[in-house]
Design an enzyme around this catalytic site. Structure first.
Site, PDB file in Angstrom:
ATOM      1  N   SER A 145     -10.901  -1.025   3.258  1.00 12.94           N
ATOM      2  CA  SER A 145     -10.268  -1.312   4.555  1.00 12.94           C
ATOM      3  C   SER A 145      -9.781  -0.007   5.158  1.00 12.94           C
ATOM      4  O   SER A 145      -9.047   0.743   4.516  1.00 12.94           O
ATOM      5  CB  SER A 145      -9.063  -2.235   4.371  1.00 12.94           C
ATOM      6  OG  SER A 145      -9.485  -3.448   3.813  1.00 12.94           O
ATOM      7  N   ARG A 177       0.825  -1.235   0.000  1.00 15.64           N
ATOM      8  CA  ARG A 177       0.000   0.000   0.000  1.00 15.64           C
ATOM      9  C   ARG A 177       0.849   1.271   0.000  1.00 15.64           C
ATOM     10  O   ARG A 177       0.472   2.302   0.549  1.00 15.64           O
ATOM     11  CB  ARG A 177      -0.966   0.029   1.204  1.00 15.64           C
ATOM     12  CG  ARG A 177      -1.907  -1.123   1.251  1.00 15.64           C
ATOM     13  CD  ARG A 177      -2.860  -1.197   0.057  1.00 15.64           C
ATOM     14  NE  ARG A 177      -3.619  -2.415   0.135  1.00 15.64           N
ATOM     15  CZ  ARG A 177      -3.229  -3.580  -0.445  1.00 15.64           C
ATOM     16  NH1 ARG A 177      -2.119  -3.637  -1.171  1.00 15.64           N
ATOM     17  NH2 ARG A 177      -3.963  -4.652  -0.318  1.00 15.64           N
ATOM     18  N   GLU A 228      -5.130   3.128   6.348  1.00 18.20           N
ATOM     19  CA  GLU A 228      -4.869   2.959   4.909  1.00 18.20           C
ATOM     20  C   GLU A 228      -5.533   4.104   4.143  1.00 18.20           C
ATOM     21  O   GLU A 228      -5.038   4.548   3.116  1.00 18.20           O
ATOM     22  CB  GLU A 228      -5.441   1.608   4.448  1.00 18.20           C
ATOM     23  CG  GLU A 228      -5.211   1.340   2.975  1.00 18.20           C
ATOM     24  CD  GLU A 228      -5.561  -0.090   2.568  1.00 18.20           C
ATOM     25  OE1 GLU A 228      -5.298  -1.021   3.355  1.00 18.20           O
ATOM     26  OE2 GLU A 228      -6.084  -0.263   1.464  1.00 18.20           O
TER      27      GLU A 228
HETATM   28  C1  LIG Z   1     -15.672  -1.331  -1.261  1.00 22.07           C
HETATM   29  C2  LIG Z   1     -14.192  -1.058  -1.391  1.00 22.07           C
HETATM   30  C3  LIG Z   1     -13.308  -2.124  -1.541  1.00 22.07           C
HETATM   31  C4  LIG Z   1     -11.935  -1.887  -1.667  1.00 22.07           C
HETATM   32  N1  LIG Z   1     -11.100  -2.960  -1.804  1.00 22.07           N
HETATM   33  C5  LIG Z   1      -9.784  -2.752  -1.933  1.00 22.07           C
HETATM   34  C6  LIG Z   1      -8.883  -3.859  -2.080  1.00 22.07           C
HETATM   35  O1  LIG Z   1      -9.278  -5.015  -2.139  1.00 22.07           O
HETATM   36  N2  LIG Z   1      -7.560  -3.586  -2.208  1.00 22.07           N
HETATM   37  C7  LIG Z   1      -7.076  -2.310  -2.168  1.00 22.07           C
HETATM   38  O2  LIG Z   1      -5.844  -2.137  -2.309  1.00 22.07           O
HETATM   39  N3  LIG Z   1      -7.900  -1.244  -2.027  1.00 22.07           N
HETATM   40  C8  LIG Z   1      -9.228  -1.437  -1.908  1.00 22.07           C
HETATM   41  N4  LIG Z   1     -10.059  -0.356  -1.755  1.00 22.07           N
HETATM   42  C9  LIG Z   1      -9.501   1.004  -1.630  1.00 22.07           C
HETATM   43  C10 LIG Z   1      -9.387   1.775  -2.967  1.00 22.07           C
HETATM   44  O3  LIG Z   1     -10.366   1.315  -3.898  1.00 22.07           O
HETATM   45  C11 LIG Z   1      -7.999   1.619  -3.564  1.00 22.07           C
HETATM   46  O4  LIG Z   1      -7.013   2.156  -2.714  1.00 22.07           O
HETATM   47  C12 LIG Z   1      -7.901   2.318  -4.924  1.00 22.07           C
HETATM   48  O5  LIG Z   1      -6.700   1.936  -5.546  1.00 22.07           O
HETATM   49  C13 LIG Z   1      -7.963   3.838  -4.831  1.00 22.07           C
HETATM   50  O6  LIG Z   1      -8.132   4.344  -6.146  1.00 22.07           O
HETATM   51  P1  LIG Z   1      -8.879   5.724  -6.388  1.00 22.07           P
HETATM   52  O7  LIG Z   1      -8.810   6.036  -7.829  1.00 22.07           O
HETATM   53  O8  LIG Z   1     -10.240   5.697  -5.810  1.00 22.07           O
HETATM   54  O9  LIG Z   1      -7.943   6.716  -5.580  1.00 22.07           O
HETATM   55  P2  LIG Z   1      -8.388   7.857  -4.569  1.00 22.07           P
HETATM   56  O10 LIG Z   1      -9.098   7.245  -3.420  1.00 22.07           O
HETATM   57  O11 LIG Z   1      -9.074   8.929  -5.298  1.00 22.07           O
HETATM   58  O12 LIG Z   1      -6.961   8.374  -4.084  1.00 22.07           O
HETATM   59  C14 LIG Z   1      -6.140   7.569  -3.268  1.00 22.07           C
HETATM   60  C15 LIG Z   1      -4.734   8.177  -3.239  1.00 22.07           C
HETATM   61  O13 LIG Z   1      -4.139   8.035  -4.519  1.00 22.07           O
HETATM   62  C16 LIG Z   1      -3.733   9.305  -5.037  1.00 22.07           C
HETATM   63  N5  LIG Z   1      -3.957   9.276  -6.475  1.00 22.07           N
HETATM   64  C17 LIG Z   1      -5.115   9.010  -7.132  1.00 22.07           C
HETATM   65  N6  LIG Z   1      -4.927   9.047  -8.465  1.00 22.07           N
HETATM   66  C18 LIG Z   1      -3.613   9.342  -8.655  1.00 22.07           C
HETATM   67  C19 LIG Z   1      -2.809   9.544  -9.810  1.00 22.07           C
HETATM   68  N7  LIG Z   1      -3.310   9.457 -11.052  1.00 22.07           N
HETATM   69  N8  LIG Z   1      -1.497   9.868  -9.628  1.00 22.07           N
HETATM   70  C20 LIG Z   1      -0.955   9.984  -8.384  1.00 22.07           C
HETATM   71  N9  LIG Z   1      -1.679   9.820  -7.250  1.00 22.07           N
HETATM   72  C21 LIG Z   1      -2.997   9.500  -7.383  1.00 22.07           C
HETATM   73  C22 LIG Z   1      -4.619  10.313  -4.324  1.00 22.07           C
HETATM   74  O14 LIG Z   1      -4.026  11.589  -4.277  1.00 22.07           O
HETATM   75  C23 LIG Z   1      -4.744   9.674  -2.950  1.00 22.07           C
HETATM   76  O15 LIG Z   1      -3.614   9.976  -2.162  1.00 22.07           O
HETATM   77  C24 LIG Z   1     -11.448  -0.558  -1.634  1.00 22.07           C
HETATM   78  C25 LIG Z   1     -12.335   0.510  -1.501  1.00 22.07           C
HETATM   79  C26 LIG Z   1     -13.692   0.273  -1.396  1.00 22.07           C
HETATM   80  C27 LIG Z   1     -14.634   1.432  -1.268  1.00 22.07           C
END
Ligand SMILES: Cc1cc2nc3c(=O)[nH]c(=O)nc-3n(C[C@H](O)[C@H](O)[C@H](O)COP(=O)(O)OP(=O)(O)OC[C@H]3O[C@@H](n4cnc5c(N)ncnc54)[C@H](O)[C@@H]3O)c2cc1C
Length: 306
Positions: free
Chosen positions: A223, A174, A293
């Site tokens: 999580s 992560r 996280e």
């Molecule tokens: C129901 C549910 C289940 C989930 N299951 C998992 C799982 O199994 N495994 C897991 O790892 N995560 C899980 N997650 C968490 C989340 O989906 C992941 O961390 C996902 O990768 C975040 O992507 P996002 O586009 O929504 O990023 P955001 O939540 O919008 O941002 C997260 C971070 O990434 C940065 N960021 C976003 N885009 C970029 C970019 N293009 N360049 C640089 N930095 C960037 C943001 O600034 C922020 O710091 C889950 C979430 C939910 C709601």
């Protein structure tokens, strides 16, 4: 030169930004006040230009993907929220390699690559973020993680837009060198392998496990805590009797104690208090310290150790 708010506002609006957008609509937790300005860039140039403008003007900005790992402040954000959740072009296939825009949905990419006879994304298919967010978080599930397949990444860093090779030390649990604010991930190239005939069933199996074990019908940010070495956060929280514990509409999910959920009208303040309470209780009762996280945005100082 000192920029007035009106000037930077007008420049960002000319790029497509809109005013007063609720962060609760931009995040899967459905929590948070208004962002002063929000931009969904429709080109890489618009994205880079917005960042350059904010830096020049000393105007605060923050990057979101699909907002699925975010807890946003009740007080909103006094700056520009860039939501990079639009695929600016379709994936480009070259043999077993695929190059994609970081604004693309990871779920959609996983399904598409599996349908195209490629293996690599099937365990990640249920993660609801963008490709950029997945690279920034080194997202992973069920033994798969982005690190295993990410080979090259196009980043915007210190005003330079360049493709870089991904090294082993760039990504860990992560954690990623390709995360905001250090850099903006624009495109990513993944090395997949030919499907040996199991990709669809592995993907479906992982999705089934999620539906069975995770509270997918209630807003959350996934999580809440990282997995502490040698433990599972959910099991420790349950062991401490906190499964189902609630503060207002913020609740430790009765289905999976590793998730904090929003039962309707939870505020960031309630979620923060609950996170802190869970961290303190687990530390007192088990000696294990839980690290968040989820990431925060907003003008408030974190009220817990996220
Ligand atoms: C129901 C549910 C289940 C989930 N299951 C998992 C799982 O199994 N495994 C897991 O790892 N995560 C899980 N997650 C968490 C989340 O989906 C992941 O961390 C996902 O990768 C975040 O992507 P996002 O586009 O929504 O990023 P955001 O939540 O919008 O941002 C997260 C971070 O990434 C940065 N960021 C976003 N885009 C970029 C970019 N293009 N360049 C640089 N930095 C960037 C943001 O600034 C922020 O710091 C889950 C979430 C939910 C709601």
């Amino acid at each position: 030169m000192v920029w007035s708010f009106a000037r930077i506002r007008n420049e960002l609006i000319a790029l497509g930004a809109v005013e007063h957008v609720s962060l609760s609509e931009l995040t899967s937790f459905h929590v948070g006040g208004d962002a002063a300005l929000m931009l969904r860039p429709q080109s890489y140039d618009a994205l880079k230009c917005a960042i350059d403008l904010c830096r020049q003007a000393g105007f605060p900005f923050v990057l979101l993907g699909r907002g699925t790992n975010i807890l946003a402040s009740d007080d909103g954000y006094d700056g520009l929220v860039i939501r990079f959740d639009t695929p600016l072009h379709p994936p480009i296939y070259f043999g077993t390699h695929v190059t994609v825009c970081c604004g693309m949905s990871l779920m959609q990419l996983a399904r598409e690559t599996v349908a195209n006879g490629l293996s690599g994304f099937e365990r990640l298919a249920g993660i609801p973020g963008s490709v950029g967010g997945a690279c920034a978080m080194n997202a992973g599930a069920y033994g798969g993680e982005i690190k295993q397949i990410l080979r090259h990444i196009r980043v915007y860093r210190d005003g330079v837009d360049a493709w870089v090779d991904v090294n082993d030390s760039d990504l860990s649990y992560r954690k990623s060198a390709f995360s905001f604010p250090e850099c903006i991930a624009l495109e990513a190239e993944f090395a997949l392998s030919p499907d040996d005939g199991t990709a669809v069933s592995v993907m479906e199996d992982c999705m089934r496990k999620r539906r069975e074990k995770q509270p997918l019908t209630v807003p959350s940010a996934g999580s809440t805590f990282k997995r502490p070495a040698g433990h599972f956060a959910g099991a420790l929280i349950e062991q401490c009797g906190l499964k189902g514990y609630a503060i207002g509409d913020a609740q430790v999910s009765p289905k999976h104690a590793g998730f904090i959920v929003n039962n309707g009208h939870a505020t960031e303040h309630e979620i923060s208090r609950l996170i802190l309470y869970v961290q303190q209780t687990v530390l007192e009762q088990t000696g294990v310290s839980l690290e968040c996280e989820i990431k925060r945005i907003g003008k408030e100082e974190p009220k817990c150790s996220c």
